[in-house]
Enzyme design. Structure first.
Site, PDB file in Angstrom:
ATOM      1  N   GLY A 124       5.740   3.718   4.981  1.00 41.51           N
ATOM      2  CA  GLY A 124       5.736   4.728   6.030  1.00 41.51           C
ATOM      3  C   GLY A 124       7.155   4.963   6.522  1.00 41.51           C
ATOM      4  O   GLY A 124       8.107   4.385   5.998  1.00 41.51           O
ATOM      5  N   GLY A 125       7.246   5.791   7.537  1.00 38.60           N
ATOM      6  CA  GLY A 125       8.557   6.101   8.071  1.00 38.60           C
ATOM      7  C   GLY A 125       9.237   4.896   8.718  1.00 38.60           C
ATOM      8  O   GLY A 125      10.440   4.857   8.872  1.00 38.60           O
ATOM      9  N   PHE A 126       8.460   3.890   9.109  1.00 37.61           N
ATOM     10  CA  PHE A 126       9.029   2.779   9.868  1.00 37.61           C
ATOM     11  C   PHE A 126       8.997   1.457   9.112  1.00 37.61           C
ATOM     12  O   PHE A 126       9.290   0.426   9.673  1.00 37.61           O
ATOM     13  CB  PHE A 126       8.304   2.641  11.200  1.00 37.61           C
ATOM     14  CG  PHE A 126       8.351   3.900  11.999  1.00 37.61           C
ATOM     15  CD1 PHE A 126       9.510   4.270  12.662  1.00 37.61           C
ATOM     16  CD2 PHE A 126       7.257   4.734  12.054  1.00 37.61           C
ATOM     17  CE1 PHE A 126       9.566   5.447  13.376  1.00 37.61           C
ATOM     18  CE2 PHE A 126       7.309   5.916  12.780  1.00 37.61           C
ATOM     19  CZ  PHE A 126       8.463   6.272  13.439  1.00 37.61           C
TER      20      PHE A 126
ATOM     21  N   LEU B 159       0.823  -1.211   0.000  1.00 38.85           N
ATOM     22  CA  LEU B 159       0.000   0.000   0.000  1.00 38.85           C
ATOM     23  C   LEU B 159       0.856   1.259   0.000  1.00 38.85           C
ATOM     24  O   LEU B 159       0.436   2.311  -0.425  1.00 38.85           O
ATOM     25  CB  LEU B 159      -0.904   0.021   1.237  1.00 38.85           C
ATOM     26  CG  LEU B 159      -1.991  -1.047   1.319  1.00 38.85           C
ATOM     27  CD1 LEU B 159      -2.642  -1.022   2.691  1.00 38.85           C
ATOM     28  CD2 LEU B 159      -3.029  -0.834   0.239  1.00 38.85           C
ATOM     29  N   GLY B 160       2.045   1.139   0.534  1.00 41.03           N
ATOM     30  CA  GLY B 160       2.907   2.308   0.599  1.00 41.03           C
ATOM     31  C   GLY B 160       4.031   2.064   1.577  1.00 41.03           C
ATOM     32  O   GLY B 160       4.182   0.968   2.106  1.00 41.03           O
TER      33      GLY B 160
ATOM     34  N   LYS C  89       1.756  -3.413   8.805  1.00 39.19           N
ATOM     35  CA  LYS C  89       2.975  -2.605   8.737  1.00 39.19           C
ATOM     36  C   LYS C  89       4.140  -3.486   9.170  1.00 39.19           C
ATOM     37  O   LYS C  89       4.177  -3.983  10.300  1.00 39.19           O
ATOM     38  CB  LYS C  89       2.866  -1.377   9.633  1.00 39.19           C
ATOM     39  CG  LYS C  89       4.081  -0.481   9.533  1.00 39.19           C
ATOM     40  CD  LYS C  89       3.944   0.768  10.384  1.00 39.19           C
ATOM     41  CE  LYS C  89       2.984   1.761   9.769  1.00 39.19           C
ATOM     42  NZ  LYS C  89       3.654   2.774   8.961  1.00 39.19           N
TER      43      LYS C  89
ATOM     44  N   PRO D 108       7.411  -0.706   5.195  1.00 36.11           N
ATOM     45  CA  PRO D 108       6.334  -0.798   4.210  1.00 36.11           C
ATOM     46  C   PRO D 108       5.031  -1.291   4.818  1.00 36.11           C
ATOM     47  O   PRO D 108       5.030  -1.969   5.843  1.00 36.11           O
ATOM     48  CB  PRO D 108       6.874  -1.810   3.202  1.00 36.11           C
ATOM     49  CG  PRO D 108       7.864  -2.619   3.952  1.00 36.11           C
ATOM     50  CD  PRO D 108       8.447  -1.732   5.004  1.00 36.11           C
ATOM     51  N   VAL D 109       3.920  -0.941   4.158  1.00 40.69           N
ATOM     52  CA  VAL D 109       2.594  -1.367   4.600  1.00 40.69           C
ATOM     53  C   VAL D 109       1.949  -2.206   3.498  1.00 40.69           C
ATOM     54  O   VAL D 109       2.012  -1.846   2.327  1.00 40.69           O
ATOM     55  CB  VAL D 109       1.693  -0.148   4.891  1.00 40.69           C
ATOM     56  CG1 VAL D 109       0.351  -0.601   5.453  1.00 40.69           C
ATOM     57  CG2 VAL D 109       2.378   0.796   5.855  1.00 40.69           C
TER      58      VAL D 109
ATOM     59  N   ASP E  42       5.477  12.946  13.125  1.00 44.29           N
ATOM     60  CA  ASP E  42       5.475  12.750  11.678  1.00 44.29           C
ATOM     61  C   ASP E  42       4.071  12.924  11.111  1.00 44.29           C
ATOM     62  O   ASP E  42       3.627  12.153  10.275  1.00 44.29           O
ATOM     63  CB  ASP E  42       6.040  11.368  11.343  1.00 44.29           C
ATOM     64  CG  ASP E  42       6.525  11.280   9.894  1.00 44.29           C
ATOM     65  OD1 ASP E  42       6.698  12.341   9.268  1.00 44.29           O
ATOM     66  OD2 ASP E  42       6.712  10.161   9.405  1.00 44.29           O
TER      67      ASP E  42
END
Ligand SMILES: *[C@@H]1O[C@H](CO)[C@@H](O)[C@H](O)[C@H]1NC(C)=O
Ligand SMILES: *[C@@H]1O[C@H](CO)[C@@H](O)[C@H](O)[C@H]1NC(C)=O
Length: 412
Positions: free
Chosen positions: A103-105, A100-101, A122, A107-108, A219
């Protein structure tokens, strides 16, 4: 008393047959009474000890271990622990088509639990040195945070090196997907945008003020605001800033492209963060939601690349409403829009102590009688270096920003 009881006990068993009956009975009675007295004393001692321990839990024992106890005592509350195999099956072994994308920590991925339930997984980056226990402890605490404007954590997975968080799936993706796209931006009419602004404020207030954790998001940005099926905003990625302590986090957070435009000057330059850091990001978010433009990276005619400068300039010239996204001009409430812009500008003020706390922000958003204080100069990077030599060297846009800041700051 204890010794007396023993003596009498011995007396009864050893000498019972030789002595008179009455003597024996007297011994039994005496022993019985002594026994009850002994039990009473023991009982009192135990209770005193227990009370002392309770006091220690409340006051003396350090916060960390108090927090440890917190979820273990909650017997009827449990966060589902997912098996790695389940997650692999749900996400088709983290297939790229389910991504899906990022994030800072980490992939999701989108996943399916069985036939029905959609989830978002996540997968946290493996660079974290955090142990399994610490991870679980933090996740348990985060999972207890429940608010209609926070994405709900459904469970987690901690197996081997893998650390994963399982969230409810948000069918309408994230705010940035709508906001910064001409075709879908129209779908967010004024009422929806206003609802989103209020919802984010409520969610953030909950994070900041919740007595148990006091989470600073650090964030906050359009891509971290997810939308449910009714377009209600849900803040995601909260609490992870707490999970990931240490250098890795700081590096990671700074590396994320696009986040830069949301960082307050004191955080970007000195790494100092507080609830006012989030307030700044929220202010940027308000202005982005109203204008449909990104703070950074999008060309805005005369002030290219910086929405804050643009908004500030319009506001100071009494043209605040020009900031509003053209595609929603039909549905706009002027009073509400002006109020939101003003709150946004108050949140992005240069000095953290000038920025309102989220509790005030929530009140300000609700009050439409224009009694708010006038915002001071926003904190954006080009003007932070105030030396004149720098402004003459820089490009036209930052030069004009500098000029603006000088004239207006001196004029007020
Ligand atoms: C999942 O993918 C990894 C490599 O990406 C592979 O090593 C592993 O065997 C796969 N697992 C399953 C269950 O297919
Ligand atoms: C949001 O998601 C729901 C459910 O998937 C869908 O019916 C609705 O049309 C979506 N809204 C927008 C504005 O795309």
């Amino acid at each position: 008393m204890f010794i007396m009881y023993l003596y009498n006990g011995a007396d009864v068993s050893a000498l019972g047959s030789d002595h008179s009956r009455s003597h024996t009975i007297a011994g039994i009675v005496l022993g019985f009474v002594a026994g009850i007295l002994l039990l009473a004393v023991v009982g009192i001692c135990v209770r005193m000890k227990r009370r002392r321990r309770t006091a220690a839990t409340l006051g003396v024992i350090p916060f960390a271990s108090h927090r440890n106890n917190e979820y273990k005592d909650d017997k009827d509350w449990e966060l589902p622990l997912f098996d790695l195999g389940t997650i692999i099956a749900a996400t088709d072994n983290f297939s790229i088509k389910n991504k899906l994308g990022k994030g800072g920590f980490g992939p999701v991925y989108k996943g399916m639990l069985g036939e029905e339930q959609e989830i978002a997984v996540k997968r946290l980056s493996k660079t974290s040195a955090q142990g399994a226990d610490e991870f679980m402890n933090e996740v348990m605490l985060i999972a207890k945070l429940q608010h209609r404007n926070l994405v709900r954590l459904l469970g987690c997975c901690s197996q081997g090196e893998e650390r994963m968080l399982v969230y409810e799936y948000m069918p309408n993706k994230s705010l940035d997907a709508f906001l910064f796209d001409k075709d879908t931006g129209v779908l967010l009419d004024w009422q929806t945008r206003y609802n989103i602004i209020e919802g984010i404020a409520q969610g953030l207030l909950y994070l900041h003020r919740d007595s148990r954790l006091r989470i600073i998001h650090r964030d906050l940005k359009a891509s971290n605001i997810l939308l449910d099926k009714d377009m209600n905003p849900k803040i995601s990625d909260f609490g992870l800033a707490r999970i990931f302590r240490g250098d890795e986090t700081a590096l990671n957070t700074r590396r994320v492209v696009g986040t830069y435009g949301y960082m307050s000057p004191e955080y970007a330059m000195d790494g100092v963060f507080s609830v006012k850091t989030d307030a700044f990001s929220f202010g940027v978010l308000i202005l982005e939601i109203i204008s449909g433009k990104k703070n950074r990276g999008v060309s805005i005619s005369e002030h290219e690349g910086n929405l804050l400068a643009h908004a500030w300039s319009l506001w100071m010239h009494g043209n605040g409403l020009e900031l509003v996204d053209k595609s929603i001009s039909h549905s706009i409430s002027m009073v509400e829009a002006l109020n939101c812009i003003k709150v946004g500008l108050l949140c992005v003020q240069e000095s953290p102590k000038d920025r309102p706390k989220m509790s005030s922000v929530v009140l300000m958003l609700g009050c439409k009688d224009a009694s708010l204080p006038d915002p001071k100069h926003p904190g954006f990077f080009p003007t932070r270096a105030s030396s004149k030599t720098e402004s003459s060297k820089s490009k036209t846009n930052s030069a004009s920003i500098n000029e603006l800041s000088v004239t207006i700051v001196e004029g007020r």
